[in-house]
Design a protein around this motif. Structure first.
Motif, mmCIF file in Angstrom:
data_model
loop_
_atom_site.group_PDB
_atom_site.id
_atom_site.type_symbol
_atom_site.label_atom_id
_atom_site.label_comp_id
_atom_site.label_asym_id
_atom_site.label_seq_id
_atom_site.Cartn_x
_atom_site.Cartn_y
_atom_site.Cartn_z
ATOM 1 N N LEU A 100 0.780 -1.294 -0.116
ATOM 2 C CA LEU A 100 -0.095 -0.009 -0.148
ATOM 3 C C LEU A 100 0.733 1.173 -0.024
ATOM 4 O O LEU A 100 0.396 2.471 -0.564
ATOM 5 C CB LEU A 100 -1.022 -0.005 1.293
ATOM 6 N N TYR A 110 -3.459 6.475 -1.028
ATOM 7 C CA TYR A 110 -3.785 4.974 -0.987
ATOM 8 C C TYR A 110 -5.071 4.697 -1.837
ATOM 9 O O TYR A 110 -6.021 5.689 -2.071
ATOM 10 C CB TYR A 110 -4.183 4.674 0.543
ATOM 11 N N SER A 113 -11.712 2.887 -0.180
ATOM 12 C CA SER A 113 -12.070 1.727 0.124
ATOM 13 C C SER A 113 -13.018 0.934 -0.906
ATOM 14 O O SER A 113 -13.030 0.019 -0.932
ATOM 15 C CB SER A 113 -13.293 1.970 1.381
ATOM 16 N N GLY A 116 -10.213 -0.825 -3.026
ATOM 17 C CA GLY A 116 -9.836 -2.051 -1.776
ATOM 18 C C GLY A 116 -8.498 -2.618 -2.333
ATOM 19 O O GLY A 116 -7.768 -1.835 -2.988
ATOM 20 N N LEU A 117 -8.060 -3.543 -1.683
ATOM 21 C CA LEU A 117 -6.720 -4.169 -2.034
ATOM 22 C C LEU A 117 -6.524 -4.519 -3.503
ATOM 23 O O LEU A 117 -5.445 -5.038 -3.770
ATOM 24 C CB LEU A 117 -6.583 -5.315 -1.002
ATOM 25 N N TYR A 147 -8.972 -9.957 3.972
ATOM 26 C CA TYR A 147 -8.653 -8.967 5.014
ATOM 27 C C TYR A 147 -9.703 -7.647 4.819
ATOM 28 O O TYR A 147 -10.150 -7.521 3.808
ATOM 29 C CB TYR A 147 -7.243 -8.541 4.683
ATOM 30 N N LYS A 148 -9.791 -7.024 5.762
ATOM 31 C CA LYS A 148 -10.768 -5.919 5.859
ATOM 32 C C LYS A 148 -10.057 -4.583 5.534
ATOM 33 O O LYS A 148 -8.803 -4.471 6.078
ATOM 34 C CB LYS A 148 -11.595 -5.585 7.323
ATOM 35 N N TYR A 149 -10.338 -3.948 4.663
ATOM 36 C CA TYR A 149 -9.595 -2.568 4.331
ATOM 37 C C TYR A 149 -10.536 -1.372 4.400
ATOM 38 O O TYR A 149 -11.684 -1.278 3.810
ATOM 39 C CB TYR A 149 -8.972 -2.625 2.964
ATOM 40 N N CYS A 151 -10.293 2.950 3.900
ATOM 41 C CA CYS A 151 -9.286 4.145 3.577
ATOM 42 C C CYS A 151 -9.827 5.380 3.516
ATOM 43 O O CYS A 151 -11.051 5.386 2.761
ATOM 44 C CB CYS A 151 -8.255 3.857 2.460
ATOM 45 N N TYR A 159 -5.131 4.592 6.757
ATOM 46 C CA TYR A 159 -5.940 3.546 6.331
ATOM 47 C C TYR A 159 -5.857 2.505 7.533
ATOM 48 O O TYR A 159 -4.936 2.317 8.320
ATOM 49 C CB TYR A 159 -4.903 2.746 4.964
ATOM 50 N N LEU A 161 -6.471 -1.404 8.097
ATOM 51 C CA LEU A 161 -6.064 -3.067 7.615
ATOM 52 C C LEU A 161 -6.136 -4.117 8.602
ATOM 53 O O LEU A 161 -5.459 -3.860 9.625
ATOM 54 C CB LEU A 161 -4.908 -3.006 6.741
ATOM 55 N N SER A 181 -3.417 -3.392 11.611
ATOM 56 C CA SER A 181 -2.478 -2.668 11.391
ATOM 57 C C SER A 181 -1.849 -1.571 12.499
ATOM 58 O O SER A 181 -0.989 -1.074 12.034
ATOM 59 C CB SER A 181 -2.505 -2.220 9.911
#
Length: 187
Positions: A100, A110, A113, A116-117, A147-149, A151, A159, A161, A181
């Motif tokens: 990221l 970044y 949301s 996302g990743l 995984y939850k993200y 931002c 962010y 995570l 995180s």
């Protein structure tokens, strides 16, 4: 050739069984005694004795001892599995965080949301995208969940995570605890 004389190139001829025309057989053991094969078998039989196997009591004792070992050591080993999954989740969160950060250096922000990743693997039509930022697809956590993200901004930093642990629900203790995180005290 006479006894004691040597043949061509200094070799001695083998003694022959005169009646059969065959070389004589030497049945002596290395120590010079003439026990031969029959004596060797007798010695092995005598050394092994007449034991044909284990008794039922001996087998039951071994099974009970093994059961006790599994009962005492097993729970300790299974407790380590949960700890290793938590350590793997922390390591994956660190790697995703580094990806990221690289994304932010290239793009200037970044991924939001909504992106996302997945923005680490596929270009979300962002200028200067220089990915993919992960060698493989975005991993799932060690318990098989995404995984939850969150931002731009997250609730705990630029962010957020996190993984929700073994239970897949927020909060929890032990193996069910969230790995995040933003909380550096989870070591």
């Amino acid at each position: 050739m006479p006894q004691g004389s040597t043949g061509p190139r200094g070799t001695r001829p083998l003694p022959h069984n005169a009646a059969a025309g065959l070389p004589a057989r030497d049945n002596r053991l290395p120590d010079g005694h003439g026990a031969g094969i029959r004596g060797t078998r007798w010695t092995l039989d005598r050394a092994l004795g007449n034991q044909g196997g284990f008794t039922l009591i001996e087998l039951l004792v071994v099974i009970i001892v093994l059961g006790l070992l599994v009962g005492l050591v097993g729970p300790r080993l299974f407790g380590r599995v949960g700890q290793s999954k938590q350590a793997a989740a922390r390591a994956q969160i660190e790697l995703l965080g580094a990806a990221l950060d690289q994304y932010r250096l290239d793009i200037g922000a970044y991924p939001n949301s909504g992106q996302g990743l997945d923005a680490l693997q596929r270009n979300p039509n962002a200028p200067n995208w220089n990915g993919p930022y992960l060698k493989k697809a975005v991993p799932k956590d060690p318990w098989g969940n995404q995984y939850k993200y969150r931002c731009c901004p997250g609730q705990n930093g630029e962010y957020d995570l996190w993984s929700e642990g073994a239970d897949g629900a927020p909060g929890g203790d032990g193996e069910n605890a969230d790995i995040t995180s933003w909380d550096s005290s989870q070591k």
